[in-house]
Design an enzyme around this catalytic site. Structure first.
Site, PDB file in Angstrom:
ATOM      1  N   GLY A 128      90.263 -24.446  86.373  1.00  0.00           N
ATOM      2  CA  GLY A 128      90.351 -24.223  87.811  1.00  0.00           C
ATOM      3  C   GLY A 128      90.881 -22.826  88.087  1.00  0.00           C
TER       4      GLY A 128
ATOM      5  N   GLN B 108      93.576 -21.844  89.326  1.00  0.00           N
ATOM      6  CA  GLN B 108      94.995 -21.692  88.965  1.00  0.00           C
ATOM      7  C   GLN B 108      95.290 -22.287  87.589  1.00  0.00           C
ATOM      8  OE1 GLN B 108      97.470 -20.028  90.288  1.00  0.00           O
ATOM      9  NE2 GLN B 108      96.294 -19.273  92.033  1.00  0.00           N
ATOM     10  N   SER B 109      94.300 -22.277  86.713  1.00  0.00           N
ATOM     11  CA  SER B 109      94.446 -22.913  85.399  1.00  0.00           C
ATOM     12  C   SER B 109      95.605 -22.348  84.575  1.00  0.00           C
ATOM     13  CB  SER B 109      93.136 -22.727  84.623  1.00  0.00           C
ATOM     14  OG  SER B 109      93.322 -23.063  83.266  1.00  0.00           O
ATOM     15  N   ASN B 110      96.507 -23.238  84.159  1.00  0.00           N
ATOM     16  CA  ASN B 110      97.573 -22.847  83.227  1.00  0.00           C
ATOM     17  C   ASN B 110      96.976 -22.535  81.858  1.00  0.00           C
ATOM     18  OD1 ASN B 110      99.791 -23.521  85.048  1.00  0.00           O
ATOM     19  ND2 ASN B 110      99.197 -25.651  84.689  1.00  0.00           N
TER      20      ASN B 110
ATOM     21  N   ALA C  77      94.005 -21.335  81.166  1.00  0.00           N
ATOM     22  CA  ALA C  77      93.350 -20.024  81.162  1.00  0.00           C
ATOM     23  C   ALA C  77      94.402 -18.921  81.015  1.00  0.00           C
ATOM     24  CB  ALA C  77      92.544 -19.842  82.444  1.00  0.00           C
TER      25      ALA C  77
END
Ligand SMILES: *Cc1c(COP(=O)(O)O)cnc(C)c1O
Length: 337
Positions: free
Chosen positions: A73, A75-77, A79
């Protein structure tokens, strides 16, 4: 069985991550509730993806990759942590993120930028579209002589799950040095964690069977996917990598004795719930610990609601695995009723 220390691994984190009893919370809820602080693992703002990336990026390096791709997403942690770990290896990192949710320059998107990742937003609801685009870009880069490595959403594949089997090995060694207030050896009988794409829970399942056989594992789903099936599926593939099987780990017909999913996704994935905010405030105000509204806040609230309903009555010592996620607090407000 292939011992975990025979897998290639790059140690990005600082281990063991702390384990301790939440004293005020334990008093309030009448149970010994312990916390395993994987949010303090020492990379960026911490979080569970680091343990998976230790195995995934070791594989990338062994394959000679100089470029790594992943997705999630906006706001992916996962990523963000991939960007952080790839940077340490001098690898170029491409993040193909869903153009959904909070795409403003906030939270993890700021950190992605600081870590030098190449961020592209893809306007789709389907990860299949994203994987197609990833490979299209990757093929162009390979024509220029680069070598690409592709990590699925959440790092949730067989090799990633080995990272969480390894976390339970660490936990089992750590509790050997812990004595309870009564001076007895600590016996963990339940492990609780957030489930978002399934790889962490799958690894915890393998790990508890191998290293903490008296503990039952509970996943709290923060997304609507059928994790009752997804988790054993990933665990099955992870077991194969470790040259064992779910049957050998007593997870055939006895799986329900060792593993249970609860859900607490509220209005949906990455939509903060007003009912979770009091639990997030409580843990901050009683224990000084930050939870996020997307993963750990939902898992923690879901866990305590089940505990209040009596689902944990037969357990004495419960470990909640804190999987990180604090950057979301700087991208969205905690809703209140
Ligand atoms: C990704 C994530 C999870 C869920 O882990 P999965 O392996 O995807 O199920 C939990 N907490 C945080 C903070 C995460 O970023």
């Amino acid at each position: 069985m292939k011992p975990i220390n025979e897998f290639s691994r790059i140690s990005f984190g600082v281990y063991p991550t702390p384990l301790y009893r939440l004293n005020q919370i334990s008093e309030k809820y009448g149970k010994n509730i312990w916390i395993k602080r994987d949010d303090l693992c020492g990379v960026a703002l911490g979080g569970n993806k680091v343990r998976k990336l230790e195995f995934l990026l070791a594989d990338a390096r062994n394959q000679g990759a100089d470029t790594v791709f992943t997705t999630g997403g906006a706001q992916s942690n996962h990523a963000m942590l991939t960007a952080a770990c790839a940077a340490r290896l001098g690898m170029k990192c491409y993040l193909l993120l869903k153009k959904r949710g909070i795409t403003d320059y906030k939270g993890n998107l700021i950190l992605d930028d600081i870590y030098g990742a190449e961020v592209r937003f893809i306007d789709t609801d389907s990860y299949d579209d994203i994987y197609r685009e990833m490979h299209r870009i990757g093929e162009d880069l390979e024509k220029e002589g680069h070598k690409c490595y592709y990590i699925p959403c959440g790092g949730s594949n067989a090799l990633g799950s080995v990272g969480y089997a390894n976390a339970v090995k660490e936990l089992s060694e750590q509790i050997r040095d812990v004595t309870t207030d009564e001076g007895e050896k600590l016996k963990i009988d339940a492990v609780v964690s957030a489930t978002g794409s399934g790889g962490t829970t799958a690894g915890l399942l393998l790990g508890t069977r191998m290293y903490l056989p008296e503990a039952k594992l509970f996943g709290i789903a923060v997304d609507t996917d059928p994790f009752e099936e997804i988790v054993p599926e990933i665990a099955c593939q992870g077991a194969a990598l470790m040259e064992t099987s779910l049957e050998e780990l007593d997870c055939g017909e006895h799986l329900p004795d060792h593993f249970e999913m609860f859900h607490h996704w509220g209005a949906g994935y990455a939509i903060p719930g007003a009912q979770d905010t009091p639990y997030i405030h409580e843990l901050a105000r009683m224990e000084g610990i930050l939870l996020d509204p997307v993963y750990t806040g939902k898992a923690w609230a879901g866990f305590l609601e089940k505990l209040k309903e009596g689902y944990f009555d037969s357990f004495e010592n419960i470990v909640f695995v804190h999987t990180g996620g604090a950057a979301a607090l700087f991208a969205m407000r905690l809703p209140e009723k």
